[in-house]
Design an enzyme around this catalytic site. Structure first.
Site, PDB file in Angstrom:
ATOM      1  N   CYS A   1     -67.289  24.622  -0.409  1.00  0.00           N
ATOM      2  CA  CYS A   1     -66.053  25.131  -0.998  1.00  0.00           C
ATOM      3  C   CYS A   1     -64.850  24.767  -0.117  1.00  0.00           C
ATOM      4  O   CYS A   1     -64.801  25.161   1.052  1.00  0.00           O
ATOM      5  CB  CYS A   1     -66.177  26.636  -1.140  1.00  0.00           C
ATOM      6  SG  CYS A   1     -65.079  27.279  -2.370  1.00  0.00           S
TER       7      CYS A   1
ATOM      8  N   CYS B   1     -61.949  -7.288 -33.689  1.00  0.00           N
ATOM      9  CA  CYS B   1     -60.624  -7.177 -33.054  1.00  0.00           C
ATOM     10  C   CYS B   1     -59.615  -6.552 -34.017  1.00  0.00           C
ATOM     11  O   CYS B   1     -59.518  -6.955 -35.174  1.00  0.00           O
ATOM     12  CB  CYS B   1     -60.145  -8.566 -32.638  1.00  0.00           C
ATOM     13  SG  CYS B   1     -58.481  -8.566 -31.945  1.00  0.00           S
TER      14      CYS B   1
ATOM     15  N   CYS C   1     -54.523  -5.379 -31.221  1.00  0.00           N
ATOM     16  CA  CYS C   1     -53.556  -4.563 -30.476  1.00  0.00           C
ATOM     17  C   CYS C   1     -52.945  -5.356 -29.327  1.00  0.00           C
ATOM     18  O   CYS C   1     -51.857  -5.031 -28.858  1.00  0.00           O
ATOM     19  CB  CYS C   1     -54.205  -3.290 -29.949  1.00  0.00           C
ATOM     20  SG  CYS C   1     -55.440  -3.565 -28.662  1.00  0.00           S
TER      21      CYS C   1
ATOM     22  N   CYS D   1     -55.693  -6.459 -24.372  1.00  0.00           N
ATOM     23  CA  CYS D   1     -56.411  -7.380 -23.484  1.00  0.00           C
ATOM     24  C   CYS D   1     -55.452  -8.458 -22.990  1.00  0.00           C
ATOM     25  O   CYS D   1     -55.467  -8.841 -21.821  1.00  0.00           O
ATOM     26  CB  CYS D   1     -57.600  -7.998 -24.201  1.00  0.00           C
ATOM     27  SG  CYS D   1     -57.186  -8.905 -25.707  1.00  0.00           S
TER      28      CYS D   1
ATOM     29  N   CYS E   1     -60.337  -6.869 -19.553  1.00  0.00           N
ATOM     30  CA  CYS E   1     -60.089  -6.872 -21.001  1.00  0.00           C
ATOM     31  C   CYS E   1     -61.066  -5.953 -21.714  1.00  0.00           C
ATOM     32  O   CYS E   1     -60.698  -5.238 -22.645  1.00  0.00           O
ATOM     33  CB  CYS E   1     -60.159  -8.285 -21.563  1.00  0.00           C
ATOM     34  SG  CYS E   1     -61.690  -9.168 -21.199  1.00  0.00           S
TER      35      CYS E   1
END
Lengths: 434, 446
Positions: free
Chosen positions: A139, A347, A350, A353, A386
């Site tokens: 702790c 794919c 977007c 990658c 990627c």
């Protein structure tokens, strides 16, 4: 149907999923409900010395880190050991163990660094019929200021000494819980091993400040305008925990020392990963604090299903299987050459990658005006970034070049044989390969 | 005895007060902060994002959504307004399902795009509610520019010019500014007087003097404006309405949909607006949908939209068609009006089914009649009152590049100018781009 029964240092439980020493195991009400939900065992929240119990803060005890959609990724706490009287805890432990004899009941302990103190409490715990004890040397907040918890765990000599005291004063198995707030976890596990520990459990929480309140200019959780470091846990710490478990599992000095894996275990898959790296079972906390006790049903069903698919009939069939595959960087095969491949059907265009590779890596992904993203093998170093940033699982994969193929990046033919850094011509310390 | 949807003829007060309020409430209420956070987390922050390409004003959508996600909705609004000063209205009326949201990669991935339009409204509402104006003016240039038409194109142009330090006089023929935002959009899309509030907020930039009730050709002339200003921007919209060219078009209760929509938008009390029991709307565009849906919401028993071509060819987006259907509007396609029947006032409309042939649309022999005590014509608007001397392209003002007309010093944009879709967002883009070109020209950079 896979057999999930677990035997950890002689402590038997119907499955390898235990609840870690923490708020969920602080009292009878919770532990009974956990057992009803299906948990295989618990480590009862840390007991301290007899006498007036510790007190907790009366403001917030937790701070949080979130992922998308406010998914809890990391939790930090400044709660201390149990703040209930020792007598009450012991009575409840005895009652619950009596009613659930098939479940593992381990009791976490933290008392001052004096043999008499440990001896006194061990005798009290034995009377409850508990299956074992876990020494809380981990702790990192509050108790450590009083010379306990991680203040012990950070000094291998203390770990060994206290472990030895405990082994000398109880017939119960002794599990030593380690703090990750140390540069080399192996020093602590070796010390526990030397002291005679039956097992180690790790990791305890990590020293942390989760966030800063920018209005109050104060760390969170904030108590009347001040904050303090707390112990960090949850899915975010899993990679750190896995590495420490693996370090101990493959350390020749502690080989075979049983390990109870802790740190961000949230799903059956996390548990399987810890166990593949040598943990005999796992302990869970943050996941139940986020979702409740019911998640154990997913863990049981998921692990059972996976074991059936893999043909594992018992836990020992796969426990430690990944340990031989944890190695040092210098032994990695430099003749293993891969290239990223983007599945154009999967794919969604977007372009993440592309941004990642173009801005921060090797300019190895091309983009057409139609947003078609294609890997340039002549630039790709197979870094995998990627794959990691792609939102669609399985869309980008790594293809291994077969021996005899030419790597368009280097113009060299891929060798069939294994070859690592130790013998690489660029290594000034390379040994001759005769 | 109160009226009901079944009361014959054209009457007001077909519904109870509560029904009027519910029917004309905000079509898509604003997102709560929690809903906005959840929606914003779905954005992937795409590289060279397709949504930006699809936006006529090229708002940096991934950036503004990231700003919302990180708790900075006002910064998000500034990102939006920097490209589109009418981002508040566009968030309400843009056919996002055909623009940004259609191109969202999550539409590709899951058939469920990021809620870009609603997030834009969350950001712009937040900043506008905070008061103040987010932009400041550049040093005065001493140039004076006339903008004719205070609709989306004119407002966007005036704002950008004022920001550049020019003095702008903004003329509009109607009593209030806003153009179609104020007079031509269904009430449930822009509730709570938003159109006027937005104009007031936009004018907060300063440097724009508004002159309402000034119509080109009546109160002002292009020659006069050119004589007194360094440049003129024409954004006069399409004031004329296309004729039906069906027999009986002049019968009573046959009306232009745009007038009905304008009357409705200006009404203080919706229960005072009369509507027929059986309404027929002729046309297939957004205006037709707005008229049809609002007729239904005012309590008409039956509302039928009739369009001469196929559903796919309709100007109204699929979302608008679905909205109409959900409100109980019947959509009939492939039929054109032959004659309006009735003694004095319309009683029915006779249609013929149409056929697509190689030589164009032809009427078939097969006909049908729809009962109607009210007919709205919504078959398009046309340019009216364009000043002499301006070259036209088709039936609109010819422009090259960023709105340059055939006359030096005169630019045009919005619906009155050729090219581009007749959308609010396109008008804003044209107004903004013309302003940049005017600025560059006047300051010797053009």
């Amino acid at each position: 149907m896979a057999d999930l029964r677990n035997d950890f240092v002689g402590i038997k439980s119907p499955n390898p999923f235990w609840l870690a020493s923490a708020p969920p195991t602080d009292k009878e009400y919770n532990v009974r409900r956990a057992f009803e939900a299906g948990w295989g065992g618990v480590v009862w929240k840390t007991l301290g010395e007899d006498g007036p119990p510790v007190v907790n803060v009366n403001g917030p005890r937790y701070g949080a880190i979130y992922g998308a959609d406010r998914r809890l990724l990391g939790l930090n706490n400044i709660e201390l050991i149990t703040d209930r009287p020792l007598e009450v805890n012991l009575r409840e432990i005895k009652t619950v163990k009596r009613d659930y004899p098939d479940r593992a009941m381990v009791v976490s302990l933290m008392v001052p660094c004096e043999e008499e103190a440990w001896k006194r409490i061990l005798a009290r715990v034995e009377e409850t019929g508990a299956d074992g004890v876990e020494l809380n040397f981990g702790c990192p907040h509050g108790m450590s200021e009083r010379g306990m918890g991680s203040a012990v765990g950070q000094v291998p000599e203390y770990v060994e000494m206290v472990t030895r005291w405990c082994k000398a004063n109880t017939r119960m198995p002794v599990i030593v819980k380690l703090t990750p707030n140390i540069t080399d976890i192996r020093l602590a596990s070796r010390a526990a091993h030397k002291g005679g520990a039956d097992a180690v459990s790790l990791i305890n929480t990590i020293n942390s400040i989760t966030s800063v309140d920018l209005d109050l200019m104060c760390p969170e959780p904030t108590i009347d305008g001040k904050g303090t470091h707390g112990g960090y846990c949850g899915p975010a710490v899993k990679p750190i925990a896995l590495n420490m478990v693996a370090e101990i599992a493959r350390d020749p000095e502690t080989r075979g020392l049983p390990i109870s894996g802790i740190g961000g275990v949230t799903t059956w898959k996390d548990a399987a990963e810890f166990m593949a790296l040598g943990a005999g079972n796992v302990q869970v906390c943050t996941a139940v604090m986020t979702y409740g006790f019911r998640i154990v049903q997913e863990m049981i069903a998921g692990m059972s299903d996976w074991m059936d698919r893999k043909g594992f009939s018992t836990l020992s069939d796969f426990t430690g299987m990944a340990v031989p595959n944890v190695t040092d960087w210098q032994y990695l095969n430099l003749n293993y050459i891969t290239k990223a491949v983007i599945d154009q059907e999967a794919c969604i265009k977007c372009g993440r990658c592309y941004a990642a590779c173009e801005d921060t890596s090797h300019q190895a992904i091309g983009m057409t005006p139609e947003r078609r993203f294609v890997v340039k093998d002549e630039e790709c170093v197979a870094c995998n970034l990627c794959v990691d940033v792609c939102p669609v699982e399985g869309c980008i994969t790594m293809r291994r070049l077969a021996p005899g193929e030419v790597d368009p990046r280097t113009g060299r033919t891929v060798p069939a044989e294994y070859g690592n850094w130790t013998a690489h011509p660029n290594n000034p310390a390379a040994r001759a390969a005769e | 005895m109160a009226n009901t949807p079944l009361t014959p003829g054209i009457v007001s007060g077909r519904l109870g007060a509560e029904q009027y309020r519910d029917n004309f409430a905000d079509k898509a209420p604003p997102l709560t902060p929690h809903e906005a956070a959840v929606a914003a987390d779905r954005c992937y922050f795409c590289h060279d994002a397709p949504c930006v390409t699809a936006c006529p004003t090229a708002i940096d959508i991934p950036l503004f959504i990231r700003e919302i996600a990180t708790g900075a909705p006002r910064a998000a609004a500034r990102t939006i307004f920097a490209q589109n000063i009418l981002g508040g209205m566009c968030a309400r009326v843009c056919p996002t399902e055909q623009l940004c949201e259609q191109s969202c990669v999550r539409e590709t991935a899951e058939g469920k795009p990021v809620a870009i339009g609603r997030l834009q409204r969350f950001a712009t509402d937040t900043l506008m509610a905070a008061g103040g104006h987010p932009f400041t003016r550049a040093a005065p240039t001493g140039r004076r520019i006339a903008v004719v038409g205070a609709g989306p194109a004119g407002l966007a142009c005036a704002h950008r010019l004022a920001m550049k330090g020019h003095e702008v006089t903004l003329f509009d023929a109607r009593p209030k500014p806003g153009g179609l935002n104020e007079y031509g959009i269904a009430a449930y899309k822009t509730v709570g007087g938003f159109a006027q509030a937005e104009v007031d907020w936009l004018l907060g930039i300063g440097g724009i003097s508004l002159r309402n009730g000034m119509a080109l050709g009546r109160d002002i002339t292009l020659d006069g404006l050119r004589a007194e200003h360094d440049a003129v921007f024409l954004a006069i919209g399409l004031a004329g309405v296309n004729a039906l060219r069906a027999e009986g078009e002049d019968k009573a209760h046959v009306r232009d949909a745009v007038d009905f929509i304008a009357e409705l938008r200006q009404a203080e009390d919706l229960s005072k607006i009369a509507v027929g029991r059986n309404v027929v709307v002729i046309g297939g565009g957004m205006t037709a949908v707005d008229a049809a849906v609002q007729s239904k919401l005012l309590g008409a028993e039956t509302v039928t939209m009739v369009y001469r071509r196929s559903r796919a060819a309709m100007g109204a987006s699929e979302a608008e068609q679905n909205l109409a259907a959900s409100k109980g509007v019947r959509i009939v396609t492939g039929a054109a009006p032959l004659r309006i029947l009735g003694e004095g006032a319309v009683e029915a409309v006779e249609f013929a089914y149409t056929k697509e042939t190689a030589s164009g649309l032809e009427l078939s022999e097969e006909t049908f009649r729809l009962r109607a005590d009210q007919v709205f014509k919504a078959i398009g608007q046309q340019l009216e009152g364009a000043p002499e001397g301006l070259a036209l392209s088709g039936r609109k003002i010819a422009v090259t590049g960023p709105g340059r007309t055939s006359l030096p010093g005169v630019w045009a944009g919005g619906d009155c100018a050729a090219g581009g879709d007749d959308l609010t967002v396109t008008a804003v883009a044209e107004g903004r781009d013309a302003a940049e070109d005017i600025h560059a020209t006047l300051m010797g950079e053009g």
